[in-house]
Design an enzyme around this catalytic site. Structure first.
Site, PDB file in Angstrom:
ATOM      1  N   ARG A  94      74.186  18.828  85.269  1.00 44.76           N
ATOM      2  CA  ARG A  94      75.156  19.886  85.018  1.00 44.76           C
ATOM      3  C   ARG A  94      74.839  21.129  85.810  1.00 44.76           C
ATOM      4  NH1 ARG A  94      75.525  20.883  79.028  1.00 44.76           N
ATOM      5  NH2 ARG A  94      73.837  22.144  79.443  1.00 44.76           N
TER       6      ARG A  94
ATOM      7  N   HIS B  28      49.495   5.103  76.992  1.00 39.67           N
ATOM      8  CA  HIS B  28      48.572   4.887  78.002  1.00 39.67           C
ATOM      9  C   HIS B  28      47.142   4.350  77.367  1.00 39.67           C
ATOM     10  CE1 HIS B  28      51.174   7.507  79.830  1.00 39.67           C
ATOM     11  NE2 HIS B  28      50.615   8.662  79.920  1.00 39.67           N
TER      12      HIS B  28
HETATM   13  C1  BG6 Z   1      51.552  11.981  80.675  1.00 38.41           C
HETATM   14  C2  BG6 Z   1      51.535  13.176  79.438  1.00 38.41           C
HETATM   15  O1  BG6 Z   1      52.067  10.814  80.253  1.00 38.41           O
HETATM   16  O2  BG6 Z   1      50.382  11.975  81.302  1.00 38.41           O
HETATM   17  C3  BG6 Z   1      50.943  14.399  79.997  1.00 38.41           C
HETATM   18  O3  BG6 Z   1      52.618  13.454  78.829  1.00 38.41           O
HETATM   19  C4  BG6 Z   1      49.736  14.187  80.482  1.00 38.41           C
HETATM   20  O4  BG6 Z   1      50.821  15.198  78.774  1.00 38.41           O
HETATM   21  C5  BG6 Z   1      49.811  13.164  81.623  1.00 38.41           C
HETATM   22  O5  BG6 Z   1      49.224  15.547  81.067  1.00 38.41           O
HETATM   23  C6  BG6 Z   1      48.548  12.945  82.408  1.00 38.41           C
HETATM   24  O6  BG6 Z   1      48.767  12.162  83.379  1.00 38.41           O
HETATM   25  P1  BG6 Z   1      47.804  11.753  84.622  1.00 38.41           P
HETATM   26  O7  BG6 Z   1      48.150  10.590  85.418  1.00 38.41           O
HETATM   27  O8  BG6 Z   1      47.625  12.850  85.245  1.00 38.41           O
HETATM   28  O9  BG6 Z   1      46.570  11.335  83.753  1.00 38.41           O
END
Ligand code: BG6
Length: 507
Positions: free
Chosen positions: A62, A261
């Site tokens: 938007r 994760h």
């Molecule tokens: C994301 C989360 O999935 O992963 C974040 O929402 C986090 O809060 C991020 O900071 C960290 O990703 P990476 O790849 O830097 O470990």
């Protein structure tokens, strides 16, 4: 369409995996995710020669923008966040395929305009009707956009072409909402066309867990309850919630990263060998792990959650979570969470998996530590082994990607004294290629229609099944504990392990 998987057939190893004619539409182009991850990854893929020459990228938002304004936004994002060097010729070719469609998600005219735009791109750029829709928007809007795509005949592919949808976590807020979200998407897209991004699965080091376990003879014989004492999975971040208060408040560490994760990491560590590395075989094995997970009955004694208080980090004074801009002063959202899980299988009976994640911790590190049992008998004096701890294999996901094996060795000298030493594998020392960003790999896989690295809805729902009772318990309990910024979390997390006679690693 399932393409041959390079992990499955070594003959394919050197075949370049290049996407065929296609384009992508991004919803939510003004958001952080699009700017920091998606757009830079698209440029990096183009720079590596992995996108088709006529690749098109359509932004939808938007905003009162023309194509050039959108191109400027992508340019700024690429300049700031791309991994590979900037090359004018690559940029120019890519930018020729940029289009922008202004409108809100409930605006029929805008979706008609989008349809015309993609038809135009098919003709002028040869995208062949192949399109991925990237929903870089809050999940509450998935339904509206999906319905609009169906209504304006954007979701169904012409014969011989494909339409796919890419969604980002959080996949729901709990089991019930995850199911509802899935049903919404399923109304518009068949399950094989839905790609859920868990960017950890796109990380080289995470995929290496499979290579390490199943390409070697060394580890698998000791990968079980006979030898493993416990497993610690840590995702520590030194950053606070930054400008993400709107997203984070009400979500918290468990929903933000453990539900996805960390449970995915756990599944890869704990699963049995799949019959192949195709999506279905992987899902079956990961799913069995998630199904086998038991939450200890005493959630009060086997979990911990807390919020960061003000403190010092990297030499700078930082504010506490409740003083962050945009956070409700009485917020109960946790910025640190630790949980104990048991995997009730023959392989893992009695081996606790300790998962912890937090913001504003001592430093940024994600690792999986397999901690082994002590030798059943030590034929040394007690003083000789005073400084010997347990053997451990540490898979360093980031930032110092690699693996460390910790074991005891004699200290040089006249007496028998045994101390821990480390044997290290560093990606940087062994390989000249730099690891691509997770988003490069995952976006390429979407365009190739290659699904092994995307969690299926069954896995998402099973993960919520694990977290739901814990989240409910925390909700009932009220206020979380606190920990000073820059430390390794609350005392309750240390107590949780101390009850089992163990301690957290200080990476
Ligand atoms: C994301 C989360 O999935 O992963 C974040 O929402 C986090 O809060 C991020 O900071 C960290 O990703 P990476 O790849 O830097 O470990």
């Amino acid at each position: 369409m399932n393409r041959p998987n390079p992990l499955r057939d070594p003959e394919d190893r050197r075949l370049p995996r290049i996407a065929g004619p296609c384009g992508m539409v991004i919803f939510g182009v003004t958001g952080d995710l699009a700017r920091k991850k998606v757009m830079p990854a698209i440029y990096d893929l183009a720079n590596r020669g992995l996108l088709p020459p006529g690749f098109s990228l359509v932004g939808f938002a938007r905003r009162d923008w023309a194509d050039q304004d959108f191109a400027q936004i992508v340019y700024d994002a690429v300049k700031e966040h791309a991994r590979t060097e900037f090359r004018e010729d690559v940029w120019k070719q890519l930018a020729e395929g940029f289009r922008f469609v202004p409108g809100s998600f409930d605006d029929d005219a805008a979706f008609e305009a989008l349809r015309h735009t993609v038809e135009e791109l098919d003709l002028t750029r040869g995208s062949g009707g192949n399109l991925a829709f990237y929903l870089a928007i809050p999940p509450g809007l998935f339904g509206t956009v999906a319905t609009q795509l169906r209504k304006h005949h954007l979701a169904d592919p012409a014969p011989g072409s494909w339409r796919r949808v890419v969604v980002e976590k959080p996949f729901g807020h709990d089991l019930a909402s995850a199911r509802a979200l899935n049903a919404t998407l399923a109304e518009v897209f068949p399950s094989g066309s839905v790609f859920r991004i868990d960017h950890y699965l796109g990380k080289e080091t995470v995929q290496n867990i499979l290579a390490m376990r199943f390409a070697n003879t060394l580890f698998e014989p000791i990968w079980n309850a006979n030898f493993v004492d416990h497993v610690q999975i840590t995702m520590a971040e030194d950053i606070g919630i930054g400008g993400r208060a709107g997203y984070y408040d009400g979500i918290g560490a468990a929903r933000d990263v453990i539900q996805n994760h960390l449970l995915q990491l756990m599944a890869l560590v704990a699963m049995e060998e799949p019959t192949s590395f195709d999506a279905e075989s992987l899902r079956i094995e990961k799913q069995k792990v998630l199904e086998s997970v038991q939450i200890p009955r005493r959630i009060d004694l086997t979990t911990s959650r807390a919020q960061y208080a003000g403190g010092w980090q990297g030499g700078a004074k930082v504010v506490g979570f409740l003083d962050e801009e945009g956070i409700a002063p009485d917020s109960r959202t946790e910025t640190f969470a630790a949980i104990t899980l048991n995997v009730a299988t023959r392989r893992w009976a009695g081996v606790p998996f300790y998962l912890r994640a937090g913001k504003r911790l001592g430093r940024r590190v994600t690792e999986v530590a397999i901690v082994f049992k002590r030798a059943p008998h030590l034929p040394f004096t007690q003083t000789a082994t005073e400084e010997l701890t347990q053997n451990a294999l540490v898979i360093r996901i980031q930032p110092d990607e690699g693996m460390t094996l910790r074991f005891g060795s004699k200290v040089p000298g006249p007496s028998m004294e045994i101390r821990d030493v480390n044997m290290d594998f560093e990606y940087g020392d062994s390989f000249t290629e730099a690891s691509p960003e997770a988003y490069e790999r995952l976006i390429l896989d979407v365009l190739l229609g290659d699904p092994p690295l995307f969690p299926r809805h069954e896995e998402v729902e099973l993960s919520w099944r694990i977290l739901d009772p814990i989240l409910k318990y925390w909700e009932r309990k009220g206020k979380p504990d606190t920990y000073p910024a820059g430390t390794w979390g609350p005392a309750s997390a240390d107590e949780m392990l101390a009850r089992d006679g163990r301690t957290w690693r200080r990476p």
